[in-house]
Design a protein around this motif. Structure first.
Motif, PDB file in Angstrom:
ATOM      1  N   SER A   1       0.696  -1.287   0.157  1.00 30.29           N
ATOM      2  CA  SER A   1       0.034   0.030   0.270  1.00 30.29           C
ATOM      3  C   SER A   1       0.955   1.249   0.246  1.00 30.29           C
ATOM      4  CB  SER A   1      -0.831  -0.261   0.824  1.00 30.29           C
ATOM      5  OG  SER A   1       0.084   0.202   2.397  1.00 30.29           O
ATOM      6  N   ILE A   2       0.533   2.298  -0.824  1.00 28.24           N
ATOM      7  CA  ILE A   2       1.218   3.820  -0.612  1.00 28.24           C
ATOM      8  C   ILE A   2      -0.129   4.746   0.247  1.00 28.24           C
ATOM      9  CG2 ILE A   2       1.969   5.666  -2.000  1.00 28.24           C
ATOM     10  CD1 ILE A   2       2.569   3.601  -4.451  1.00 28.24           C
ATOM     11  N   PRO A   3       1.068   5.833   0.982  1.00 27.11           N
ATOM     12  CA  PRO A   3       0.049   6.017   1.658  1.00 27.11           C
ATOM     13  C   PRO A   3      -1.028   7.507   0.734  1.00 27.11           C
ATOM     14  CG  PRO A   3       1.885   6.663   2.122  1.00 27.11           C
ATOM     15  CD  PRO A   3       1.798   5.546   1.758  1.00 27.11           C
ATOM     16  N   ARG A   4      -2.354   7.517   1.424  1.00 29.55           N
ATOM     17  CA  ARG A   4      -2.573   8.398   0.077  1.00 29.55           C
ATOM     18  C   ARG A   4      -2.192   9.757   0.496  1.00 29.55           C
ATOM     19  NH1 ARG A   4      -7.366   7.104  -0.964  1.00 29.55           N
ATOM     20  NH2 ARG A   4      -8.626   5.173  -0.259  1.00 29.55           N
ATOM     21  N   ALA A   5      -2.445  11.075  -1.088  1.00 29.91           N
ATOM     22  CA  ALA A   5      -1.549  11.862  -1.645  1.00 29.91           C
ATOM     23  C   ALA A   5      -1.902  12.331  -2.170  1.00 29.91           C
ATOM     24  CB  ALA A   5      -0.592  11.869  -1.297  1.00 29.91           C
ATOM     25  N   ASP A   6      -2.506  14.032  -2.901  1.00 26.10           N
ATOM     26  CA  ASP A   6      -2.623  14.080  -3.934  1.00 26.10           C
ATOM     27  C   ASP A   6      -2.150  14.027  -5.058  1.00 26.10           C
ATOM     28  OD1 ASP A   6      -4.727  15.901  -2.641  1.00 26.10           O
ATOM     29  OD2 ASP A   6      -3.293  17.647  -2.864  1.00 26.10           O
TER      30      ASP A   6
ATOM     31  N   GLU B   1      -5.066   3.956  -6.282  1.00 25.91           N
ATOM     32  CA  GLU B   1      -5.655   3.989  -4.724  1.00 25.91           C
ATOM     33  C   GLU B   1      -5.084   5.257  -4.198  1.00 25.91           C
ATOM     34  OE1 GLU B   1      -5.002   0.165  -3.470  1.00 25.91           O
ATOM     35  OE2 GLU B   1      -5.488  -1.373  -4.832  1.00 25.91           O
ATOM     36  N   ALA B   2      -4.299   5.691  -3.916  1.00 24.92           N
ATOM     37  CA  ALA B   2      -3.222   6.579  -2.975  1.00 24.92           C
ATOM     38  C   ALA B   2      -4.023   7.313  -3.504  1.00 24.92           C
ATOM     39  CB  ALA B   2      -1.436   6.467  -3.017  1.00 24.92           C
ATOM     40  N   VAL B   3      -4.064   8.185  -4.751  1.00 26.45           N
ATOM     41  CA  VAL B   3      -4.878   9.536  -5.420  1.00 26.45           C
ATOM     42  C   VAL B   3      -6.051   9.795  -5.671  1.00 26.45           C
ATOM     43  CG1 VAL B   3      -2.242  10.118  -5.747  1.00 26.45           C
ATOM     44  CG2 VAL B   3      -3.755   9.280  -7.372  1.00 26.45           C
ATOM     45  N   THR B   4      -6.751   8.733  -5.516  1.00 29.20           N
ATOM     46  CA  THR B   4      -8.319   8.456  -5.959  1.00 29.20           C
ATOM     47  C   THR B   4      -9.266   8.585  -4.377  1.00 29.20           C
ATOM     48  OG1 THR B   4      -8.080   7.478  -7.762  1.00 29.20           O
ATOM     49  CG2 THR B   4     -10.303   7.540  -7.206  1.00 29.20           C
ATOM     50  N   SER B   5     -10.017   9.449  -4.096  1.00 31.50           N
ATOM     51  CA  SER B   5     -10.511   9.502  -3.275  1.00 31.50           C
ATOM     52  C   SER B   5     -12.486   9.844  -3.925  1.00 31.50           C
ATOM     53  CB  SER B   5     -10.082  10.097  -1.731  1.00 31.50           C
ATOM     54  OG  SER B   5     -10.244  10.852  -1.878  1.00 31.50           O
TER      55      SER B   5
END
Length: 356
Positions: free
Chosen positions: A247-252, A277-281
């Motif tokens: 997994s990779i931490p979320r960010a812009d 996954e990390a840049v999509t919310s």
């Protein structure tokens, strides 16, 4: 079809022989470059404050007098290769005098844009000798070249060898001033971002440069535990250990500088999927920023393409590869991204922005 070798003209055979010898002796370029850096010759000339004579150079190097001629021969070859310039000195008409070129100025240790450590790391005998085993590697279905010669995965090798790990991480950061110079006109890439994760960001050299320009940007360096342990951040730069395949931490935005060329297409797709996954919310959709080579044989001059193809062959040590635009496009689309944009960054590198 029968071979036409016996029907060739003598001049064609002689030319072919010379071409073959050119390839046989190509290793001399790397070894002379390594010698130049190990002997600290760029710093000696730089510290001299002016072009230096052969006799002065030999004296400073403290080599035996019997080897003065050998130093001259090596310097003559470096000059022919464009690493050193032989200049005229009216007071020393009978002696060669040496000056730095634009290229060898990049080898002066302790100065901006210095890439001497890149030479020391990439030509280190422990790893560079691995390329003698290409024949054995080509018959192995899954093993990397380093698996065969080092006895383990490269990243495991670094974890078990602290000195090599230190040299590798410092080398990966050694081109940061060049990257900083290139990014000077690419601030648009980072404008509007509130957070960024630098995957494989090493000791954070890139992060510190970007944070200088964007002090409000929350910058997270994400790398192997052995890389980021004991590193301290500041108000807007932090270090996190982890596994980009998990997994990779979320960010812009996610930054990948010289990461994907280490891996096979299959692994790159997995990494890019984790980035997506990390840049999509639900709140916003970000982007992934890639700094890598893009091979373009149709538009580039032959020398630049040759260099990129050499770098591509060098990546067999990890079962990685350098890629052209079609190969990049294939990875990007298969990882679920919708579109991308490629911009030139340096003579060698491109900046690739990809969007979900």
């Amino acid at each position: 079809m029968a071979s036409s070798i016996n029907s060739r003209k003598p001049s064609e055979i002689f030319k072919a022989q010379a071409q073959l010898y050119k390839h046989i002796y190509a290793f001399i370029d790397s070894m002379c470059l390594k010698w130049c850096v190990e002997m600290n010759i760029p710093n000696i000339i730089h510290n001299h404050g002016q072009p230096i004579s052969l006799s002065n150079l030999v004296s400073i190097l403290q080599v035996p007098s019997t080897k003065a001629g050998s130093v001259q021969r090596l310097m003559r070859y470096l000059a022919h290769s464009g690493l050193i310039e032989i200049v005229k000195d009216q007071e020393l008409e009978n002696e060669q005098v040496y000056a730095l070129t634009d290229t060898s100025e990049l080898l002066v240790k302790g100065t901006k844009f210095c890439l001497a450590q890149m030479v020391e790391c990439l030509l280190d005998q422990t790893t560079s000798s691995s390329y003698h085993q290409l024949k054995k590697w080509i018959y192995e279905e899954d093993l990397t070249l380093f698996d065969i010669t080092l006895g383990s995965d490269f990243w495991e090798f670094l974890n078990k060898n602290p000195e090599h790990n230190r040299l590798f991480n410092e080398t990966m950061a050694s081109d940061i001033d060049v990257i900083k110079l290139a990014l000077k006109d690419c601030n648009f890439v980072f404008e509007g971002l509130e957070s960024i994760v630098d995957v494989g960001g090493g000791t954070g050299t890139m992060g510190k440069i970007i944070c200088e320009t964007f002090p409000k940007l929350k910058y997270l360096v994400f790398d192997r535990p052995k890389v980021v342990e004991n590193l301290c951040g500041n108000n807007n730069l932090t270090y996190v250990a982890g596994d980009m395949f998990a997994s990779i931490p979320r960010a812009d935005a996610i930054l990948l500088k010289f990461i994907l060329h280490d891996w096979s297409d299959e692994d790159c797709i997995k990494i890019l999927e984790k980035c997506k996954e990390a840049v999509t919310s639900d709140e916003k959709v970000g982007k992934v920023i890639i700094i890598e080579l893009v091979i373009d044989e149709k538009k580039e001059n032959n020398h630049l393409t040759r260099l990129k193809l050499q770098m591509d062959i060098s990546m067999v040590c990890l079962n990685g590869k350098e890629r052209n635009e079609e190969e990049w496009k294939k990875l990007i689309l298969e990882a679920g991204f919708k579109h991308y944009k490629i911009s030139p960054l340096t003579e060698l590198l491109s900046l690739i922005e990809i969007f979900p």
